[in-house]
Scaffold this active site. Sequence first.
Site, PDB file in Angstrom:
ATOM      1  CG  LEU A 183     108.650  87.219 -53.729  1.00 38.33           C
ATOM      2  CD1 LEU A 183     108.375  88.375 -54.312  1.00 38.33           C
ATOM      3  CD2 LEU A 183     109.240  86.608 -52.434  1.00 38.33           C
TER       4      LEU A 183
ATOM      5  CD  GLU B 238     100.897  93.088 -66.072  1.00 43.05           C
ATOM      6  OE1 GLU B 238     100.551  93.338 -66.982  1.00 43.05           O
ATOM      7  OE2 GLU B 238     100.614  91.963 -65.613  1.00 43.05           O
ATOM      8  CG  ASP B 239     103.396  92.888 -61.078  1.00 33.97           C
ATOM      9  OD1 ASP B 239     102.965  92.508 -60.849  1.00 33.97           O
ATOM     10  OD2 ASP B 239     104.298  91.622 -60.730  1.00 33.97           O
TER      11      ASP B 239
ATOM     12  NE  ARG C 253     108.409  92.621 -57.849  1.00 33.38           N
ATOM     13  CZ  ARG C 253     108.020  92.523 -58.703  1.00 33.38           C
ATOM     14  NH1 ARG C 253     106.786  91.403 -59.411  1.00 33.38           N
ATOM     15  NH2 ARG C 253     107.909  92.477 -60.339  1.00 33.38           N
TER      16      ARG C 253
ATOM     17  NE  ARG D 185     103.191  89.718 -53.140  1.00 29.60           N
ATOM     18  CZ  ARG D 185     104.013  88.935 -54.879  1.00 29.60           C
ATOM     19  NH1 ARG D 185     103.866  90.054 -55.222  1.00 29.60           N
ATOM     20  NH2 ARG D 185     104.455  87.431 -54.857  1.00 29.60           N
TER      21      ARG D 185
ATOM     22  CG  HIS E 119      99.430  89.262 -59.747  1.00 33.82           C
ATOM     23  ND1 HIS E 119     101.191  89.488 -59.572  1.00 33.82           N
ATOM     24  CD2 HIS E 119      99.526  90.125 -58.271  1.00 33.82           C
ATOM     25  CE1 HIS E 119     101.803  90.112 -58.938  1.00 33.82           C
ATOM     26  NE2 HIS E 119     101.240  90.600 -58.622  1.00 33.82           N
TER      27      HIS E 119
ATOM     28  CB  CYS F 226     104.401  89.481 -65.291  1.00 36.59           C
ATOM     29  SG  CYS F 226     103.404  87.898 -65.168  1.00 36.59           S
TER      30      CYS F 226
HETATM   31  C1  CIR Z   1     106.345  87.445 -57.342  1.00 41.36           C
HETATM   32  O1  CIR Z   1     105.555  87.365 -56.629  1.00 41.36           O
HETATM   33  O2  CIR Z   1     106.164  88.932 -57.568  1.00 41.36           O
HETATM   34  C2  CIR Z   1     107.467  87.153 -59.103  1.00 41.36           C
HETATM   35  N1  CIR Z   1     107.612  86.339 -58.210  1.00 41.36           N
HETATM   36  C3  CIR Z   1     106.235  86.887 -60.059  1.00 41.36           C
HETATM   37  C4  CIR Z   1     105.322  88.252 -60.768  1.00 41.36           C
HETATM   38  C5  CIR Z   1     104.232  88.473 -61.505  1.00 41.36           C
HETATM   39  N2  CIR Z   1     104.578  88.888 -62.129  1.00 41.36           N
HETATM   40  C6  CIR Z   1     103.128  89.153 -63.005  1.00 41.36           C
HETATM   41  O3  CIR Z   1     101.922  88.247 -62.542  1.00 41.36           O
HETATM   42  N3  CIR Z   1     102.368  90.698 -63.118  1.00 41.36           N
END
Ligand code: CIR
Length: 267
Positions: free
Chosen positions: A24, A71-72, A91, A137, A168, A255
Amino acid sequence: MSHPIHQFDHAITRRPGKSVVSGLRAEDTGPPDHARMLADHAAYMAALRQTGARIIELPPLEDYPDSVFVEDVALCLPQGAVLLRPGTASRAGEVAHMAPTIRQLFENVREIRGPGTIEGGDILTMPGEILVGLSDRTSREGIAELARLVGDWGHKVRAVETPPGVLHFKTDCSLLDADTILSTPRLDASGCFSGYNVIHTCEGEEAAANAIRFNDLVIMPAGFAKTAARLRRAGYDVREIGNSECAKLDGGMSCLSLRFRLEKPAG
Ligand code: CIR
């Protein structure tokens, strides 16, 4: 006696799969180069490992292009871990792939069940409170559920705003030590860090804000010389890691890992 908030003995990472090119992104600046991302990822893990921590690298998940951003999907705290609930459909399934590793390592594992959503990129754990940014999110319901889950572990949760257009909360800030935060001026202007020492990213270097303090190192994305110099002048041991490919997917230093301490303090 507890350990400093930035002292860790473990990190979990996930190797980027080839499918990462379909990750993404808010804005298309071209596909990330997989080989270069792998090389940067290896340098990132070497920096973590150099501090003496055990690094657990999970295998790629080709069905989940964004799964390198571990991390998410979980929040790791000294008392236990919380499996999170990503706010984007592609995700959501990543959590089930992280859960077995988390359950193996932590005795206490709790779970955000929804309907709210919450991603780790929006969560900044400080010694006295957990700040969580509302974002596309992370919803109020998700934050409220986290507050209910970690209250009896002694954590206070405070909902804060994420600047408009920023993926984020931690895209724009990082913890440097127990009372110091690295932040973009635009996020700091919201007043959410009142009571903390704040070091600003330099003008035009907002993307330097997504750094991590990991043991003695501040690991930050390469290419932000003024902010790196500012942090060095403040006494931090700064390590710069290439982030050009993850940046194409709005990802940065925080992340790429889950960071935690398993060894319990003596006494
Ligand atoms: C997303 O949009 O979920 C991923 N492309 C990027 C996630 C980045 N994660 C973070 O900052 N903890």
